[in-house]
Design a protein around this motif. Structure first.
Motif, PDB file in Angstrom:
ATOM      1  N   MET A 109      20.133  11.599  13.284  1.00 52.91           N
ATOM      2  CA  MET A 109      18.828  11.838  13.106  1.00 52.91           C
ATOM      3  C   MET A 109      17.753  10.740  12.507  1.00 52.91           C
ATOM      4  SD  MET A 109      19.206  14.994  10.085  1.00 52.91           S
ATOM      5  CE  MET A 109      20.101  16.539  10.633  1.00 52.91           C
ATOM      6  N   GLY A 110      18.591   9.496  12.912  1.00 48.85           N
ATOM      7  CA  GLY A 110      18.069   8.208  12.475  1.00 48.85           C
ATOM      8  C   GLY A 110      16.610   7.926  13.024  1.00 48.85           C
ATOM      9  N   THR A 111      16.667   7.873  14.545  1.00 46.87           N
ATOM     10  CA  THR A 111      15.353   7.590  14.913  1.00 46.87           C
ATOM     11  C   THR A 111      14.100   8.730  14.992  1.00 46.87           C
ATOM     12  OG1 THR A 111      16.008   8.668  17.065  1.00 46.87           O
ATOM     13  CG2 THR A 111      16.339   6.205  16.904  1.00 46.87           C
ATOM     14  N   ALA A 112      14.573   9.972  15.091  1.00 45.06           N
ATOM     15  CA  ALA A 112      13.514  10.517  14.638  1.00 45.06           C
ATOM     16  C   ALA A 112      13.047  10.623  13.439  1.00 45.06           C
ATOM     17  CB  ALA A 112      14.171  12.417  14.936  1.00 45.06           C
ATOM     18  N   THR A 113      13.778  10.545  12.162  1.00 44.61           N
ATOM     19  CA  THR A 113      13.504  10.391  10.856  1.00 44.61           C
ATOM     20  C   THR A 113      12.379   9.079  10.938  1.00 44.61           C
ATOM     21  OG1 THR A 113      15.500  11.173  10.144  1.00 44.61           O
ATOM     22  CG2 THR A 113      14.172  10.022   8.641  1.00 44.61           C
ATOM     23  N   GLY A 114      12.796   8.047  11.424  1.00 41.87           N
ATOM     24  CA  GLY A 114      11.896   6.944  11.307  1.00 41.87           C
ATOM     25  C   GLY A 114      10.673   7.122  12.032  1.00 41.87           C
ATOM     26  N   LEU A 115      10.638   7.924  12.999  1.00 41.98           N
ATOM     27  CA  LEU A 115       9.340   8.377  13.746  1.00 41.98           C
ATOM     28  C   LEU A 115       8.521   9.085  12.798  1.00 41.98           C
ATOM     29  CD1 LEU A 115       7.143   8.560  16.293  1.00 41.98           C
ATOM     30  CD2 LEU A 115       8.715  10.467  17.137  1.00 41.98           C
ATOM     31  N   LEU A 116       9.059  10.223  12.016  1.00 40.36           N
ATOM     32  CA  LEU A 116       8.300  10.950  11.133  1.00 40.36           C
ATOM     33  C   LEU A 116       7.805  10.371  10.085  1.00 40.36           C
ATOM     34  CD1 LEU A 116      10.917  14.028  11.028  1.00 40.36           C
ATOM     35  CD2 LEU A 116       8.614  14.169  12.095  1.00 40.36           C
ATOM     36  N   VAL A 117       8.543   9.107   9.540  1.00 38.35           N
ATOM     37  CA  VAL A 117       7.979   8.421   8.317  1.00 38.35           C
ATOM     38  C   VAL A 117       6.755   7.685   8.883  1.00 38.35           C
ATOM     39  CG1 VAL A 117       8.575   6.312   7.397  1.00 38.35           C
ATOM     40  CG2 VAL A 117      10.370   8.245   7.023  1.00 38.35           C
ATOM     41  N   SER A 118       6.710   7.242  10.128  1.00 37.43           N
ATOM     42  CA  SER A 118       5.700   6.451  10.769  1.00 37.43           C
ATOM     43  C   SER A 118       4.432   7.389  10.882  1.00 37.43           C
ATOM     44  CB  SER A 118       5.998   5.703  11.978  1.00 37.43           C
ATOM     45  OG  SER A 118       4.885   4.920  12.590  1.00 37.43           O
ATOM     46  N   GLU A 119       4.683   8.356  11.262  1.00 38.47           N
ATOM     47  CA  GLU A 119       3.647   9.504  11.712  1.00 38.47           C
ATOM     48  C   GLU A 119       2.842   9.828  10.155  1.00 38.47           C
ATOM     49  OE1 GLU A 119       5.229  11.569  15.753  1.00 38.47           O
ATOM     50  OE2 GLU A 119       5.726  12.547  13.761  1.00 38.47           O
ATOM     51  N   ILE A 120       3.824  10.014   9.267  1.00 34.09           N
ATOM     52  CA  ILE A 120       3.172  10.395   7.844  1.00 34.09           C
ATOM     53  C   ILE A 120       2.414   9.417   7.240  1.00 34.09           C
ATOM     54  CG2 ILE A 120       3.998  10.865   5.294  1.00 34.09           C
ATOM     55  CD1 ILE A 120       6.634  12.090   6.416  1.00 34.09           C
ATOM     56  N   ILE A 121       2.748   8.091   7.253  1.00 35.04           N
ATOM     57  CA  ILE A 121       2.173   6.999   6.675  1.00 35.04           C
ATOM     58  C   ILE A 121       0.957   6.580   7.673  1.00 35.04           C
ATOM     59  CG2 ILE A 121       2.222   4.549   6.205  1.00 35.04           C
ATOM     60  CD1 ILE A 121       5.159   4.918   5.235  1.00 35.04           C
ATOM     61  N   SER A 122       0.951   6.873   8.835  1.00 33.54           N
ATOM     62  CA  SER A 122      -0.082   6.580   9.730  1.00 33.54           C
ATOM     63  C   SER A 122      -1.037   7.684   9.782  1.00 33.54           C
ATOM     64  CB  SER A 122       0.387   6.276  11.200  1.00 33.54           C
ATOM     65  OG  SER A 122       1.449   5.242  11.109  1.00 33.54           O
ATOM     66  N   ASP A 123      -0.869   8.568   8.919  1.00 34.57           N
ATOM     67  CA  ASP A 123      -1.756   9.980   8.924  1.00 34.57           C
ATOM     68  C   ASP A 123      -1.815  10.771  10.162  1.00 34.57           C
ATOM     69  OD1 ASP A 123      -2.540   9.561   6.371  1.00 34.57           O
ATOM     70  OD2 ASP A 123      -3.819   7.804   6.749  1.00 34.57           O
ATOM     71  N   ASP A 167       0.887  -1.110  -0.009  1.00 33.60           N
ATOM     72  CA  ASP A 167       0.033   0.144  -0.051  1.00 33.60           C
ATOM     73  C   ASP A 167       1.068   1.099   0.013  1.00 33.60           C
ATOM     74  OD1 ASP A 167      -2.638  -1.540   0.302  1.00 33.60           O
ATOM     75  OD2 ASP A 167      -1.867  -1.804   2.477  1.00 33.60           O
ATOM     76  N   GLU A 168       1.652   1.048   0.636  1.00 35.15           N
ATOM     77  CA  GLU A 168       2.770   2.347   0.826  1.00 35.15           C
ATOM     78  C   GLU A 168       4.433   2.131   0.776  1.00 35.15           C
ATOM     79  OE1 GLU A 168       2.236   5.674   1.566  1.00 35.15           O
ATOM     80  OE2 GLU A 168       0.272   5.624   2.170  1.00 35.15           O
ATOM     81  N   PHE A 169       5.220   2.792   0.377  1.00 36.53           N
ATOM     82  CA  PHE A 169       6.754   2.531   0.065  1.00 36.53           C
ATOM     83  C   PHE A 169       7.498   3.533   0.742  1.00 36.53           C
ATOM     84  CE2 PHE A 169       4.231   0.450  -3.186  1.00 36.53           C
ATOM     85  CZ  PHE A 169       4.876  -0.981  -3.370  1.00 36.53           C
ATOM     86  N   VAL A 170       8.470   3.197   1.226  1.00 33.87           N
ATOM     87  CA  VAL A 170       9.517   4.085   1.786  1.00 33.87           C
ATOM     88  C   VAL A 170      10.685   4.004   0.994  1.00 33.87           C
ATOM     89  CG1 VAL A 170      10.606   5.015   3.910  1.00 33.87           C
ATOM     90  CG2 VAL A 170       8.375   3.907   4.126  1.00 33.87           C
ATOM     91  N   LEU A 171      11.276   5.280   0.584  1.00 35.22           N
ATOM     92  CA  LEU A 171      12.679   5.016   0.054  1.00 35.22           C
ATOM     93  C   LEU A 171      13.670   5.674   0.938  1.00 35.22           C
ATOM     94  CD1 LEU A 171      14.341   4.791  -2.583  1.00 35.22           C
ATOM     95  CD2 LEU A 171      13.560   7.210  -3.408  1.00 35.22           C
ATOM     96  N   LYS A 202       4.768  14.194  -6.757  1.00 34.81           N
ATOM     97  CA  LYS A 202       4.692  13.415  -7.889  1.00 34.81           C
ATOM     98  C   LYS A 202       4.203  11.896  -7.662  1.00 34.81           C
ATOM     99  CE  LYS A 202       7.678  16.102 -10.504  1.00 34.81           C
ATOM    100  NZ  LYS A 202       9.181  16.031 -11.407  1.00 34.81           N
ATOM    101  N   CYS A 203       4.140  11.425  -6.415  1.00 33.63           N
ATOM    102  CA  CYS A 203       3.776  10.075  -5.988  1.00 33.63           C
ATOM    103  C   CYS A 203       3.157   9.991  -4.761  1.00 33.63           C
ATOM    104  CB  CYS A 203       5.101   9.278  -5.717  1.00 33.63           C
ATOM    105  SG  CYS A 203       5.031   7.381  -6.058  1.00 33.63           S
ATOM    106  N   LYS A 204       1.873   9.424  -4.544  1.00 32.74           N
ATOM    107  CA  LYS A 204       1.016   9.554  -3.559  1.00 32.74           C
ATOM    108  C   LYS A 204       1.517   8.631  -2.625  1.00 32.74           C
ATOM    109  CE  LYS A 204      -2.608  10.560  -6.825  1.00 32.74           C
ATOM    110  NZ  LYS A 204      -3.977   9.861  -7.250  1.00 32.74           N
ATOM    111  N   ASN A 205       1.819   7.491  -2.836  1.00 34.63           N
ATOM    112  CA  ASN A 205       2.238   6.356  -1.778  1.00 34.63           C
ATOM    113  C   ASN A 205       3.628   6.213  -1.582  1.00 34.63           C
ATOM    114  OD1 ASN A 205       2.500   5.149  -4.109  1.00 34.63           O
ATOM    115  ND2 ASN A 205       1.768   3.117  -3.504  1.00 34.63           N
ATOM    116  N   LEU A 206       4.671   7.069  -1.730  1.00 36.55           N
ATOM    117  CA  LEU A 206       5.859   7.070  -1.264  1.00 36.55           C
ATOM    118  C   LEU A 206       6.180   8.147  -0.469  1.00 36.55           C
ATOM    119  CD1 LEU A 206       8.877   5.945  -1.886  1.00 36.55           C
ATOM    120  CD2 LEU A 206       8.875   8.091  -3.604  1.00 36.55           C
ATOM    121  N   THR A 207       6.950   7.677   0.718  1.00 34.23           N
ATOM    122  CA  THR A 207       7.522   8.541   1.538  1.00 34.23           C
ATOM    123  C   THR A 207       9.167   8.543   1.479  1.00 34.23           C
ATOM    124  OG1 THR A 207       5.692   8.141   3.277  1.00 34.23           O
ATOM    125  CG2 THR A 207       7.809   9.183   4.030  1.00 34.23           C
TER     126      THR A 207
END
Length: 415
Positions: free
Chosen positions: A385-399, A245-249, A368-373
């Protein structure tokens, strides 16, 4: 709502994204072209450093880069080449090298780094990780008055941003580091900084994620991405096709190459850094930056690591012996009683750090891509910045409402 998520990249950013996404109840798969045991996430200096508030693209850096271009052992080595992506990146990097950019970027870098420190501690406590994590601060060692004056200006900015920093003289340095001879006229002591042993945390995180049910596909290279209606429908590796459903680059220095398959113009260059480990007793107990040499020293579990240099010369893992020698020589200049052996230099390793033109990471969704973070471009601050980035990615995808304002990190920002 539970989502099926594929993360491309298993470095510190990918693993931390997987950690927080799994905590939200999503089904997570991590795919990586390596065996997940080498690269920038394993050979870095292990710093969690809010003190590093100045982005790589700072005033005067481009001028130094041009001067150092003909010296392969210089702290920053930019190899000139006729490549359109490199030329675009260089142009954007040069535009970012100004005081106004530093002023805007410093609080942004501080916020994500301070949040990351808090999250590292939370993960260690809640998951009972035993990997090294110490809050001893960091010394910015200077051998010349010119460099000390420059570092004092940076320390002043750090203090204004609420970070704990102070100047220390040689006598005070000796009190902080009593068991090693240090050749420096003074230093800045950043009490706000922490340090760790990277491979320990990475190994514990991998084990935790596997036990939690995260799927790992290692030694698999993503070779194609299928798109329909501005959304990714599948990712093809050299072994299988993955649907989600969602992809993370989060593929580090390879992220720009993969983003081209999506029609994205993600400006990134690989910045190679080196590390030398010594298991000989050094007496060093505090991390330090050797300011003039731009090298880092970290007392890790069972060894001391000397790391540094930024070599922008494309994606490759060739070991430049001149750069290894430069780090070893710097170690001896600042620590006269420490000599790096030939065997230790021969065992040097490198990692590629993804460098954006303005020194800030790309975190968020492109128009340009709806389901890519996207979560890449952290330069030398990926570990910080690793852990904070991981949290932000999760918050984005989890709305969810994000813990930090994402505008400074937007993948579509203009340079």
């Amino acid at each position: 709502m539970q989502k099926e998520i594929v993360i491309i990249g298993g470095g510190i950013i990918g693993l931390c994204s997987a950690y927080y996404l799994k905590k939200e109840g999503h089904h997570v798969t991590v795919v990586d072209q390596s065996n997940l045991d080498a690269g920038a996430s394993y050979v870095n200096a292990g710093y969690l450093s809010p003190s590093h508030i100045i982005p790589l693209s700072a005033p005067g850096v481009m001028k130094k880069g041009i001067k150092w271009m003909f010296n392969s052992s210089s702290p920053l080595y930019i190899k000139p080449r006729l490549d359109s992506d490199f030329i675009k990146w260089t142009w954007a990097f040069n535009k970012s090298c100004n005081a106004n950019h530093v002023k805007k970027s410093a609080p942004v870098i501080r916020d994500i780094s301070v949040l990351s420190q808090k999250l590292y501690e939370e993960i260690k406590t809640s998951e009972r990780f035993t990997s090294q994590y110490e809050k001893k601060g960091l010394l910015m060692l200077c051998q010349t008055q010119k460099m000390l004056d420059e570092e004092l200006e940076m320390a002043k900015m750090a203090v204004e941003l609420g970070l704990e920093a102070k100047e220390v003289n040689p006598t005070e340095i000796k009190v902080l580091e009593p068991n090693v001879e240090i050749n420096a006229i003074g230093a800045i002591y950043y009490k706000c900084d922490h340090h760790s042993t990277p491979h320990e945390f990475m190994n514990e995180m991998k084990s935790h994620l596997k036990n939690a049910g995260v799927n790992f596909y290692t030694n698999e290279k993503v070779i194609d991405i299928t798109i329909s209606d501005q959304s990714i429908t599948s990712v093809k590796t050299d072994k299988q096709t993955l649907v989600a459903d969602e992809f993370v680059l989060a593929a580090g220095s390879w992220s720009a190459l993969l983003s081209k398959k999506l029609g994205l113009n993600l400006l990134l260059q690989a910045g190679k850094g080196y590390r030398i480990n010594t298991t000989e007793p050094t007496g060093i107990t505090l991390p330090s930056i050797l300011a003039e040499a731009k090298a880092a020293v970290t007392p890790m579990h069972g060894f001391t690591r000397f790391a540094g240099t930024m070599e922008i010369a494309g994606i490759n893992h060739k070991i430049n012996k001149n750069r290894v020698e430069a780090i070893a020589n710097a170690a001896s200049r600042y620590f006269p009683n420490i000599k790096i052996s030939e065997e230790e230099k021969a065992d040097a390793a490198c990692g590629l750090r993804p460098v954006s033109p303005d020194g800030l990471p790309y975190i968020g969704k492109s128009s340009k891509c709806k389901n890519l973070t996207i979560a890449a471009g952290h330069a030398m601050m990926g570990w910080s910045m690793g852990t904070a980035t991981g949290l932000l990615v999760s918050e984005i995808i989890s709305d969810k409402k994000t813990s930090l304002d994402l505008n400074p990190y937007h993948p579509d920002r203009k340079f």
